[in-house]
Design a protein around this motif. Structure first.
Motif, PDB file in Angstrom:
ATOM      1  N   ALA A  24      42.028  48.887  33.978  1.00  0.00           N
ATOM      2  CA  ALA A  24      42.505  47.941  33.585  1.00  0.00           C
ATOM      3  C   ALA A  24      44.401  48.161  34.410  1.00  0.00           C
ATOM      4  CB  ALA A  24      42.650  47.314  32.448  1.00  0.00           C
ATOM      5  N   TYR A  25      44.947  48.966  34.114  1.00  0.00           N
ATOM      6  CA  TYR A  25      46.174  49.231  34.367  1.00  0.00           C
ATOM      7  C   TYR A  25      46.559  50.599  35.599  1.00  0.00           C
ATOM      8  CZ  TYR A  25      47.582  47.712  29.593  1.00  0.00           C
ATOM      9  OH  TYR A  25      47.792  46.313  28.579  1.00  0.00           O
ATOM     10  N   ASN A  26      45.271  50.632  36.700  1.00  0.00           N
ATOM     11  CA  ASN A  26      45.491  51.590  37.370  1.00  0.00           C
ATOM     12  C   ASN A  26      45.994  50.371  38.461  1.00  0.00           C
ATOM     13  OD1 ASN A  26      44.552  52.604  39.676  1.00  0.00           O
ATOM     14  ND2 ASN A  26      43.412  53.859  39.467  1.00  0.00           N
ATOM     15  N   ASN A  27      47.241  51.116  38.568  1.00  0.00           N
ATOM     16  CA  ASN A  27      47.711  49.501  39.833  1.00  0.00           C
ATOM     17  C   ASN A  27      47.521  50.109  41.250  1.00  0.00           C
ATOM     18  OD1 ASN A  27      48.881  48.258  38.292  1.00  0.00           O
ATOM     19  ND2 ASN A  27      50.326  48.756  37.381  1.00  0.00           N
ATOM     20  N   PHE A  77      44.507  49.521  43.601  1.00  0.00           N
ATOM     21  CA  PHE A  77      43.980  48.512  43.896  1.00  0.00           C
ATOM     22  C   PHE A  77      44.773  47.637  44.602  1.00  0.00           C
ATOM     23  CE2 PHE A  77      41.323  49.263  40.103  1.00  0.00           C
ATOM     24  CZ  PHE A  77      39.951  48.782  39.980  1.00  0.00           C
ATOM     25  N   SER A  90      57.257  42.663  35.469  1.00  0.00           N
ATOM     26  CA  SER A  90      56.198  43.007  35.686  1.00  0.00           C
ATOM     27  C   SER A  90      56.054  43.902  34.264  1.00  0.00           C
ATOM     28  CB  SER A  90      55.312  43.519  36.861  1.00  0.00           C
ATOM     29  OG  SER A  90      55.466  43.303  37.841  1.00  0.00           O
ATOM     30  N   GLU A 110      49.430  38.385  41.958  1.00  0.00           N
ATOM     31  CA  GLU A 110      48.017  39.569  42.943  1.00  0.00           C
ATOM     32  C   GLU A 110      48.066  40.885  42.028  1.00  0.00           C
ATOM     33  OE1 GLU A 110      46.468  38.267  44.383  1.00  0.00           O
ATOM     34  OE2 GLU A 110      47.586  36.157  44.995  1.00  0.00           O
ATOM     35  N   GLU A 111      48.810  41.036  40.627  1.00  0.00           N
ATOM     36  CA  GLU A 111      48.645  41.858  39.767  1.00  0.00           C
ATOM     37  C   GLU A 111      47.586  42.166  38.712  1.00  0.00           C
ATOM     38  OE1 GLU A 111      52.482  43.480  38.352  1.00  0.00           O
ATOM     39  OE2 GLU A 111      53.750  42.098  39.129  1.00  0.00           O
ATOM     40  N   ARG A 112      47.017  43.086  38.653  1.00  0.00           N
ATOM     41  CA  ARG A 112      46.034  43.622  37.963  1.00  0.00           C
ATOM     42  C   ARG A 112      46.161  42.426  36.448  1.00  0.00           C
ATOM     43  NH1 ARG A 112      41.884  45.272  39.396  1.00  0.00           N
ATOM     44  NH2 ARG A 112      41.512  46.423  37.356  1.00  0.00           N
ATOM     45  N   PRO A 113      44.659  42.046  35.972  1.00  0.00           N
ATOM     46  CA  PRO A 113      44.509  40.875  35.088  1.00  0.00           C
ATOM     47  C   PRO A 113      45.505  41.896  33.658  1.00  0.00           C
ATOM     48  CG  PRO A 113      42.919  40.967  36.061  1.00  0.00           C
ATOM     49  CD  PRO A 113      43.698  42.473  37.267  1.00  0.00           C
ATOM     50  N   HIS A 168      51.974  41.843  44.711  1.00  0.00           N
ATOM     51  CA  HIS A 168      51.180  42.780  43.883  1.00  0.00           C
ATOM     52  C   HIS A 168      51.898  44.109  43.531  1.00  0.00           C
ATOM     53  CE1 HIS A 168      51.850  45.863  47.198  1.00  0.00           C
ATOM     54  NE2 HIS A 168      51.059  45.010  47.750  1.00  0.00           N
ATOM     55  N   HIS A 169      51.647  44.721  42.114  1.00  0.00           N
ATOM     56  CA  HIS A 169      52.432  45.222  41.567  1.00  0.00           C
ATOM     57  C   HIS A 169      53.764  46.322  42.084  1.00  0.00           C
ATOM     58  CE1 HIS A 169      53.839  46.923  37.248  1.00  0.00           C
ATOM     59  NE2 HIS A 169      53.414  48.141  37.873  1.00  0.00           N
TER      60      HIS A 169
END
Length: 263
Positions: free
Chosen positions: A6-9, A12, A169, A215-218, A242-243
């Protein structure tokens, strides 16, 4: 889904692994150009540690005030040299931009990094008169939010000069991180995670905009939403970002992100 995932950017984001090398090259070019025309004060010490230094990027004329940008990297990675070019959009508006490095985990705990960055802000504030605006990305978003919400980290005369805070973020609730593999490096315990979580502190008495890419991770969308909700502040979701590219707007004088920081 595991919390690690979940915390891997990077995994993804298309071509995510290429971003740091690109940042380093673009930052070097910007830093050398600004130093050549006398608009960069590099390696200003704010403490005695090896990484306790900041770079200050100046506008062409007298600064309107100071923006401090604190970098991310999960408190474990990166250096101020990676981000120099992200001062471009702010200096174009006449603001000085300070970019500190800080001691990384595991050599420093997050609470110690919070105190280090407070000293960096105070040192930069002594170099540039006028109002202060704080912004930072990811772990840096956490740090500027943490400094803004009080607890004695910043000297009162510096705190009184802060007029706006824009965490980008941010990791605003550190408690989930206790269960991540990276906590072997961060060494967070329950007490420190609670004490260092901005969502568990009172909101600062200055305007705050929490900024995050659509578009970042949830997990990062949640972290931004939690902070905006806890503090009752503006929450901006940047479409298509994204991140890693959510900070690209810092290079563009007319970007919505720069506009939010200087509002």
């Amino acid at each position: 889904m595991s919390l690690d995932l979940a915390y891997n950017n990077a995994d993804f984001i298309p071509d995510g692994a290429s971003y740091p090398d690109r940042w380093i090259e673009e930052a070097r070019a910007w830093r050398e150009r600004e130093a050549a025309v006398g608009r960069a004060r590099l390696n200003v010490a704010y403490g005695t540690g090896e990484r306790q230094k900041l770079d200050l990027y100046l506008p062409p004329g007298k600064p309107e005030g100071l923006v401090v940008f604190i970098h991310g990297g999960y408190w474990m990675r990166f250096h101020r040299d990676v981000w120099s070019h992200f001062s471009e959009g702010l200096t174009a508006h006449g603001w000085a931009v300070a970019m500190p490095s800080y001691t990384l985990a595991p050599e420093a705990r997050i609470s110690e990094i919070t105190r280090e960055t407070a000293r960096a802000v105070e040192t930069a504030a002594a170099l540039v008169r006028g109002p202060i605006r704080l912004t930072g990305h990811s772990a840096g978003g956490h740090l500027v939010a943490r400094l803004a919400c009080g607890g004695g980290e910043l000297a009162q005369e510096v705190r009184d000069r802060i007029v706006r805070v824009v965490p980008i973020s941010p990791v605003s609730d550190l408690r989930p991180l206790c269960d991540l593999t990276m906590n072997g490096t961060l060494q967070l315990d329950a007490d420190e995670a609670e004490a260092e979580s901005p969502v568990l502190h009172l909101a600062p008495d200055v305007p705050v905009t929490v900024w995050v890419g659509a578009e970042e991770r949830p997990a990062f969308l949640d972290q931004a939403r939690w902070l905006a909700g806890a503090w009752g502040v503006e929450h901006r979701i940047d479409a298509g970002r994204h991140h890693f590219d959510v900070i690209d707007g810092l290079r563009e004088p007319d970007s919505p992100l720069v506009t939010a920081i200087l509002a």
